[in-house]
Structure formats: structure tokens, C-alpha cells
Motif scaffolding. Sequence first.
Motif, PDB file in Angstrom:
ATOM      1  N   HIS A 137       0.798  -1.229   0.000  1.00 40.04           N
ATOM      2  CA  HIS A 137       0.000   0.000   0.000  1.00 40.04           C
ATOM      3  C   HIS A 137       0.831   1.280   0.000  1.00 40.04           C
ATOM      4  O   HIS A 137       0.286   2.368   0.132  1.00 40.04           O
ATOM      5  CB  HIS A 137      -0.944   0.007   1.202  1.00 40.04           C
ATOM      6  CG  HIS A 137      -2.075  -0.958   1.042  1.00 40.04           C
ATOM      7  ND1 HIS A 137      -1.959  -2.294   1.377  1.00 40.04           N
ATOM      8  CD2 HIS A 137      -3.321  -0.792   0.550  1.00 40.04           C
ATOM      9  CE1 HIS A 137      -3.105  -2.890   1.120  1.00 40.04           C
ATOM     10  NE2 HIS A 137      -3.945  -2.018   0.614  1.00 40.04           N
ATOM     11  N   ILE A 138       2.137   1.129  -0.117  1.00 42.40           N
ATOM     12  CA  ILE A 138       2.994   2.320  -0.163  1.00 42.40           C
ATOM     13  C   ILE A 138       3.966   2.194  -1.335  1.00 42.40           C
ATOM     14  O   ILE A 138       4.183   1.106  -1.863  1.00 42.40           O
ATOM     15  CB  ILE A 138       3.796   2.532   1.144  1.00 42.40           C
ATOM     16  CG1 ILE A 138       4.762   1.364   1.395  1.00 42.40           C
ATOM     17  CG2 ILE A 138       2.879   2.747   2.327  1.00 42.40           C
ATOM     18  CD1 ILE A 138       5.745   1.612   2.511  1.00 42.40           C
ATOM     19  N   SER A 139       4.547   3.315  -1.693  1.00 45.02           N
ATOM     20  CA  SER A 139       5.618   3.327  -2.670  1.00 45.02           C
ATOM     21  C   SER A 139       6.891   3.689  -1.914  1.00 45.02           C
ATOM     22  O   SER A 139       7.003   4.789  -1.383  1.00 45.02           O
ATOM     23  CB  SER A 139       5.313   4.357  -3.754  1.00 45.02           C
ATOM     24  OG  SER A 139       6.350   4.390  -4.690  1.00 45.02           O
ATOM     25  N   LEU A 140       7.806   2.746  -1.830  1.00 48.17           N
ATOM     26  CA  LEU A 140       9.028   2.979  -1.065  1.00 48.17           C
ATOM     27  C   LEU A 140       9.885   4.066  -1.704  1.00 48.17           C
ATOM     28  O   LEU A 140      10.084   4.077  -2.921  1.00 48.17           O
ATOM     29  CB  LEU A 140       9.870   1.709  -0.974  1.00 48.17           C
ATOM     30  CG  LEU A 140       9.456   0.655   0.034  1.00 48.17           C
ATOM     31  CD1 LEU A 140      10.375  -0.549  -0.080  1.00 48.17           C
ATOM     32  CD2 LEU A 140       9.480   1.191   1.444  1.00 48.17           C
ATOM     33  N   GLN A 141      10.373   4.938  -0.883  1.00 46.42           N
ATOM     34  CA  GLN A 141      11.340   5.931  -1.320  1.00 46.42           C
ATOM     35  C   GLN A 141      12.725   5.288  -1.253  1.00 46.42           C
ATOM     36  O   GLN A 141      12.945   4.345  -0.485  1.00 46.42           O
ATOM     37  CB  GLN A 141      11.283   7.166  -0.410  1.00 46.42           C
ATOM     38  CG  GLN A 141       9.919   7.817  -0.340  1.00 46.42           C
ATOM     39  CD  GLN A 141       9.476   8.335  -1.687  1.00 46.42           C
ATOM     40  OE1 GLN A 141      10.218   9.045  -2.342  1.00 46.42           O
ATOM     41  NE2 GLN A 141       8.277   7.976  -2.096  1.00 46.42           N
ATOM     42  N   GLU A 142      13.629   5.787  -2.029  1.00 42.69           N
ATOM     43  CA  GLU A 142      14.965   5.192  -2.098  1.00 42.69           C
ATOM     44  C   GLU A 142      15.636   5.119  -0.721  1.00 42.69           C
ATOM     45  O   GLU A 142      16.279   4.127  -0.381  1.00 42.69           O
ATOM     46  CB  GLU A 142      15.844   5.983  -3.074  1.00 42.69           C
ATOM     47  CG  GLU A 142      17.122   5.267  -3.426  1.00 42.69           C
ATOM     48  CD  GLU A 142      17.877   5.963  -4.537  1.00 42.69           C
ATOM     49  OE1 GLU A 142      19.112   5.965  -4.481  1.00 42.69           O
ATOM     50  OE2 GLU A 142      17.233   6.504  -5.460  1.00 42.69           O
ATOM     51  N   HIS A 143      15.465   6.142   0.088  1.00 44.65           N
ATOM     52  CA  HIS A 143      16.120   6.175   1.399  1.00 44.65           C
ATOM     53  C   HIS A 143      15.482   5.191   2.394  1.00 44.65           C
ATOM     54  O   HIS A 143      16.044   4.939   3.455  1.00 44.65           O
ATOM     55  CB  HIS A 143      16.113   7.599   1.973  1.00 44.65           C
ATOM     56  CG  HIS A 143      14.755   8.114   2.298  1.00 44.65           C
ATOM     57  ND1 HIS A 143      13.945   8.690   1.340  1.00 44.65           N
ATOM     58  CD2 HIS A 143      14.058   8.125   3.455  1.00 44.65           C
ATOM     59  CE1 HIS A 143      12.799   9.056   1.896  1.00 44.65           C
ATOM     60  NE2 HIS A 143      12.846   8.720   3.185  1.00 44.65           N
ATOM     61  N   GLU A 144      14.347   4.592   2.065  1.00 41.22           N
ATOM     62  CA  GLU A 144      13.684   3.640   2.949  1.00 41.22           C
ATOM     63  C   GLU A 144      14.110   2.198   2.674  1.00 41.22           C
ATOM     64  O   GLU A 144      13.828   1.300   3.467  1.00 41.22           O
ATOM     65  CB  GLU A 144      12.160   3.753   2.787  1.00 41.22           C
ATOM     66  CG  GLU A 144      11.621   5.096   3.207  1.00 41.22           C
ATOM     67  CD  GLU A 144      10.174   5.307   2.833  1.00 41.22           C
ATOM     68  OE1 GLU A 144       9.440   5.879   3.652  1.00 41.22           O
ATOM     69  OE2 GLU A 144       9.782   4.893   1.710  1.00 41.22           O
TER      70      GLU A 144
END
Length: 90
Positions: free
Chosen positions: A32-39
Motif C-alpha cells: 500500500h505504499i511506494s518505497l522511497q529510495e532512502h527507505e
Amino acid sequence: QLASLNGIIFHKDTQFQYLAHYIEGLLHMLSHISLQEHENFGVASIFKNLLLMFTVQNFNSIEALLFKSFIETFTSLTCTVGRQAAQEES
């Protein structure tokens, strides 16, 4: 830290139940989320802790479809991070 709970906290019969509930929640969140690169590092650490802290028997005790989803998500994230790293180098 919840991914690395182990030891006398759990009775041996309930470790797989905790693992199954944890994986269900993790997969729900990731779908349900779009991961950001820093995550990516944090998510990778969760997968690492789960694989290091729980036994093969725990993973064998969870529902086959849940385990399959776990492995597919792990594989997909690994490929995504690898692609990002390759793009960054070029």
C-alpha cells in the motif's frame, strides 16, 4: 526491532504465529505504499532480521501462500534495489 524478537519472549509453539502476523502486516504495508529510495535500507534490515532470527521450522509452519508472497516480495524488492543501483552507477 520487532522483526528480531526472539528467545524467551515466545513459547516455541507461538513463534510461528508471531512470524505469520508480522509478515502479513509487513506485506500489507509494502503493498500500500511506494518505497522511497532512502527507505530501502530499513526494509532490507527488516527482511534480514526475520531471516536471521526465526528458524526454518518457523517459516515452514506458516501458510504456504503467505510464505510464497513473502519470498516474491523479497525478490521483487531485491531486484528493484539492484536496478536502482545499476542506474545510479551508469
